[in-house]
Scaffold this active site. Structure first.
Site, short mmCIF file in Angstrom:
data_model
loop_
_atom_site.label_atom_id
_atom_site.label_comp_id
_atom_site.label_asym_id
_atom_site.label_seq_id
_atom_site.Cartn_x
_atom_site.Cartn_y
_atom_site.Cartn_z
N SER A 484 1.02 -1.23 0.03
CA SER A 484 -0.06 -0.06 0.17
C SER A 484 0.90 1.21 0.04
O SER A 484 0.84 2.06 0.64
CB SER A 484 -1.11 -0.01 1.27
OG SER A 484 -1.85 1.13 1.14
N ALA A 536 6.49 -2.90 -5.91
CA ALA A 536 5.67 -1.83 -5.52
C ALA A 536 4.02 -2.16 -5.69
O ALA A 536 3.60 -2.40 -6.56
CB ALA A 536 6.07 -0.71 -6.21
N GLU A 537 3.43 -1.91 -4.44
CA GLU A 537 1.95 -2.14 -4.51
C GLU A 537 1.32 -0.73 -4.39
O GLU A 537 1.51 -0.30 -3.65
CB GLU A 537 1.29 -3.05 -3.47
CG GLU A 537 0.00 -3.15 -3.60
CD GLU A 537 -0.61 -3.93 -2.53
OE1 GLU A 537 -1.13 -5.14 -2.46
OE2 GLU A 537 -0.65 -3.16 -1.27
N ASP A 538 1.03 -0.09 -5.61
CA ASP A 538 0.56 1.03 -5.67
C ASP A 538 -0.65 1.27 -6.47
O ASP A 538 -0.66 1.16 -7.80
CB ASP A 538 1.84 2.16 -6.16
CG ASP A 538 1.19 3.51 -6.42
OD1 ASP A 538 0.38 4.15 -5.57
OD2 ASP A 538 1.74 4.26 -7.39
#
Length: 801
Positions: A484, A536-538
């Protein structure tokens, strides 16, 4: 001062505008390079020679946006200033990334334990536990033991306990090699006096030790010397071998001492604050027992005897060119409705993962958290594995066994926010201020009730950067998924409308300090551990996520395409089958083609369940197109590979703390339907293993028909054809191919062994091209396409026409 970077060729997404590009180029052309003066910092010219360009990825992709380019340049300048400040205090890169070697509780070779904690708002600090009867005065930061420094660090020394009837060591600085059973100092061949005499005899030249024997006659202002003597004395090496000769081994330590804090002891740190006394779990604690059944949380000192400590057996597997990740939660990995252990997972789940064809596991909920129902996302103790699953050594065995099976181990790391608990977490840690978090509204997540880190503080930076390195050094972790990121990158925590304009990524709502932390994190990790993988979790798809930091990016290796699972869930719940848009499916799965080669994609996660809403035929098609059309990384959540029919729901008050949905129904693998789905998923993974599918270039999508609901594309040597229509079948459907020849079906979702109808008979498995243009290609195949089926063809013979 810059960290060395491993420059990667990556791509990014953003809109372009030709007129803005001309304006930007014109503006850049007016800027004159600084002339380097003596004593100046590194200039732009120096940086260009090193391949550093703060807006490099914008220039490479022809992206123009003055405000965003200015933002990147300012961020680059701030990063240089931050590095200078960090290095002034820490001197070396190692000091920044290895804070865990100083902070917390550690054994010192001089028969003692050292404890260090950061609490700038406290007035008094001591260590309490069952080892001292929880006394707040027995082991405190005292004068002469460094006590409290100007930065808010407290230092406590706990002397090992001398056994009854044993005399203290002759040397107050006597050291012990606590790990090894014996050492030269245990040989008993020479006494300490004899060792020192031997050192003096070897080190001093005849007559040079006169001042030692005649101290009163020695005058430091009247030293007689000559060049010959100076050259001779400078050539000598310090008598370090004799110093180590005095060092004793662990057996000698056991004969004289008992540990100040025995292995398995519970302890907490005690503060006296302006608001009164306070007991907290140390921030750097590596093993924690959360507060349960009304008992206050405590840290647990984990220092097993060397003969019982876990010893690593396997090396890190070689990083594959494509990732097939099996996401797991240890607690729900068992068949019974209870919390499973690291040991259960190691013995039962790891062999299944290997047999299923995956090459990596990703663990969520491993880092210590107070409330089980939060899945593990509200972390309380960043340096501790969750005690509800087992001990630190149990987790080491899990990682080691995974490596032995050739599986990489990734950790879902939550540095974007933290639990708000004050008894076990970091919130109001020292009682008087939010030393780790922002104060006021800025320090609280707008919707989740969690705390937001103060990334601009040097101590917080070191705490988080060291934490990443801790998991790699202590537990041999191979990579991280940063959970997140949008929560930390923006002051609105990502809960805002994003138009796709670059203004959204450089306006007043951007947390610049958070971006600097992410750049530092990637630079440190990839410098110290070149084979590390960062994901990356975006949800906002920030431009430059996977660009090199030297070119203005954040330096991640992969980004998660969160649009794909959301699209599938929306289609299944809200749109009739015959109205599904093939164009939208392709668009969502491909993302932006410039960025697609760094994409990690999945069809469903632990919060989603496509199996319960659709039949097996569509389930197989969804998984196949998601797996084969995307980038070089694919993720599947535990159990979804065999169509687990139930969602995940952790025990909480709203469900009467039930575990009925907090486990996996592995027995379903013996059921024909679920066994067939698992067989298909296994062959799907082998499709990549045998044909290096994901590591090849992006697919050439040449046929997308919303009317017939057919999608076809070529990737490498393979042709993929999907018929999503729920009722329409096509006997001879034309799809284009570039190469003329014979094509063999190597995977068919409709085969009976996968639970299909078997409508395509064996005689139709081999297809020969027709010399007719189709889909813009020179040749075509006329293939049978039953409704809701997908086929994979491989060119087996080339025909020269």
């Amino acid at each position: 001062m810059n960290f060395p970077n491993k420059v990667r060729t990556t791509k990014c997404t953003a809109s372009t505008n030709q007129q803005q590009q001309q304006d930007l180029n014109s503006n850049d052309g007016k800027k004159k390079k600084k002339k380097k003066k003596k004593g100046d910092d590194e200039t732009e010219e120096d940086e260009e020679k090193k391949g550093i360009n703060p807006v490099g990825f914008l220039t490479r992709h022809g992206i123009s946006h003055k405000q965003f380019a200015f933002f990147l340049r300012e961020r680059h300048k701030s990063l240089k200033d931050l590095k200078d400040e960090l290095f002034k205090r820490n001197l070396m890169l190692k000091d920044i990334a290895y804070g865990f070697e100083l902070m917390g509780l550690h054994r010192h070779p001089e028969h003692r334990m050292d404890f260090m904690e950061w609490a700038p708002g406290a007035r008094y600090c001591s260590l309490i536990g069952d080892f001292n009867g929880w006394s707040p005065t027995d082991n405190s930061a005292r004068e002469g033991h460094f006590g409290h420094d100007d930065y808010g660090y407290w230092f406590i020394i706990l002397e090992d306990k001398l056994k009854d009837g044993v005399q203290p060591d002759q040397l107050y600085f006597q050291q012990y090699n606590y790990v090894d059973d014996y050492d030269k100092g245990d040989s008993g061949d020479a006494s300490i006096e004899e060792i020192f005499k031997k050192a003096n005899d070897d080190y001093w030249e005849p007559g040079e030790d006169t001042f030692v024997n005649r101290r009163k006659e020695y005058d430091i202002y009247n030293i007689k010397s000559d060049p010959v003597w100076l050259e001779k004395i400078r050539a000598k090496k310090p008598p370090l071998p004799y110093w180590f000769e005095t060092r004793k081994g662990r057996q000698a330590w056991l004969e004289k001492y008992a540990p100040a804090i025995p292995h398995g002891s519970k302890y907490r740190v005690y503060f006296n604050t302006p608001s009164g006394p306070l007991e907290r779990v140390p921030a750097w604690a590596t093993y924690v027992q959360p507060d349960t059944n009304g008992n206050e949380a405590s840290a647990i000192h984990w220092e097993p005897p060397p003969e019982h400590a876990y010893k690593w057996k396997n090396k890190h597997p070689k990083v594959p060119k494509s990732l097939r990740i099996y996401e797991c939660h240890v607690g729900i990995s068992g068949s019974e409705p209870k919390i499973s252990s690291f040991t259960d997972f190691t013995e039962k789940v790891l062999p299944h993962v290997k047999g299923a064809g995956y090459n990596a596991i990703q663990l969520i909920g491993v880092v210590e958290h107070k409330d089980y129902f939060t899945v593990g996302y509200r972390v309380t103790n960043l340096y501790a594995v969750s005690s509800r699953y087992g001990t630190p050594d149990d987790f080491k065995r899990l990682v080691d066994e995974a490596h032995g099976l050739g599986l990489l181990v990734f950790l879902d790391i939550v540095h974007s926010y933290s639990a708000a608990d004050e008894m076990v977490g970091l919130s109001l840690f020292d009682g008087s201020n939010d030393c780790y978090f922002h104060t006021g509204k800025r320090g609280h997540h707008k919707y989740w009730g969690t705390r937001m880190f103060k990334y601009g503080d040097h101590e917080v930076l070191q705490y988080l950067l060291s934490n990443l390195n801790w998991w790699v050094e202590e537990y041999q972790i191979d990579g991280f998924q940063f959970h997140s990121l949008s929560s930390m990158m923006y002051t609105h925590n990502g809960f805002a409308s994003f138009t796709g304009n670059l203004d959204d990524y450089c306006n007043q709502y951007v947390d610049k300090d958070a971006f600097l932390y992410l750049v530092l994190a990637n630079e440190l990790l990839h410098t110290l551990h070149p084979d590390i993988i960062t994901i990356a979790e975006d949800a906002t798809f920030y431009p430059g996520l996977c660009e090199p930091t030297s070119q203005g990016g954040l330096g991640f290796d992969y980004y998660v395409n969160l649009s794909a699972p959301e699209m599938w869930t929306s289609f299944i719940k809200n749109i009739p089958d015959h109205e599904w848009s093939m164009s939208k499916i392709v668009s969502a799965l491909m993302g932006n083609r410039q960025y697609a080669d760094k994409m990690l994609i999945y069809a469903e996660n632990h919060n989603q369940c496509i199996s319960g809403g659709e039949g097996c035929s569509l389930h197989k098609m969804i998984r196949m197109i998601t797996f084969t059309i995307g980038g070089r990384a694919y993720l599947n959540f535990m159990g979804n590979e065999f169509g687990h029919p139930k969602r995940v729901e952790f025990p909480m008050p709203s469900n009467n703390n039930s575990y009925s949905l907090a486990h996996r129904c592995w027995y379903l693998l013996s059921n024909e339907v679920h066994h067939n789905l698992f067989s298909f998923d296994k062959d799907l993974m082998n499709l990549d293993e045998n044909n290096r599918l994901l590591s090849r270039g992006l697919p050439h999508i040449h046929h997308v028909n919303d009317t017939t609901m057919v999608i076809s594309y070529i990737r490498g040597p393979l042709l993929f054809v999907f018929n999503f229509h729920p009722t329409e079948a096509y006997e001879r459907y034309s799809v284009g191919v570039e190469e003329a020849g014979e094509y063999q079906i190597i995977l068919n979702t409709d085969e009976k062994k996968y639970g299909g109808r078997g409508l395509v008979d064996a005689q139709q498995h081999l297809q020969r091209t027709v010399s007719r243009k189709a889909d813009g290609l020179q040749n075509c195949l006329e293939v049978p396409l039953p409704s809701r089926t997908a086929q994979v063809y491989k060119l087996t013979r080339i025909l020269r026409i």
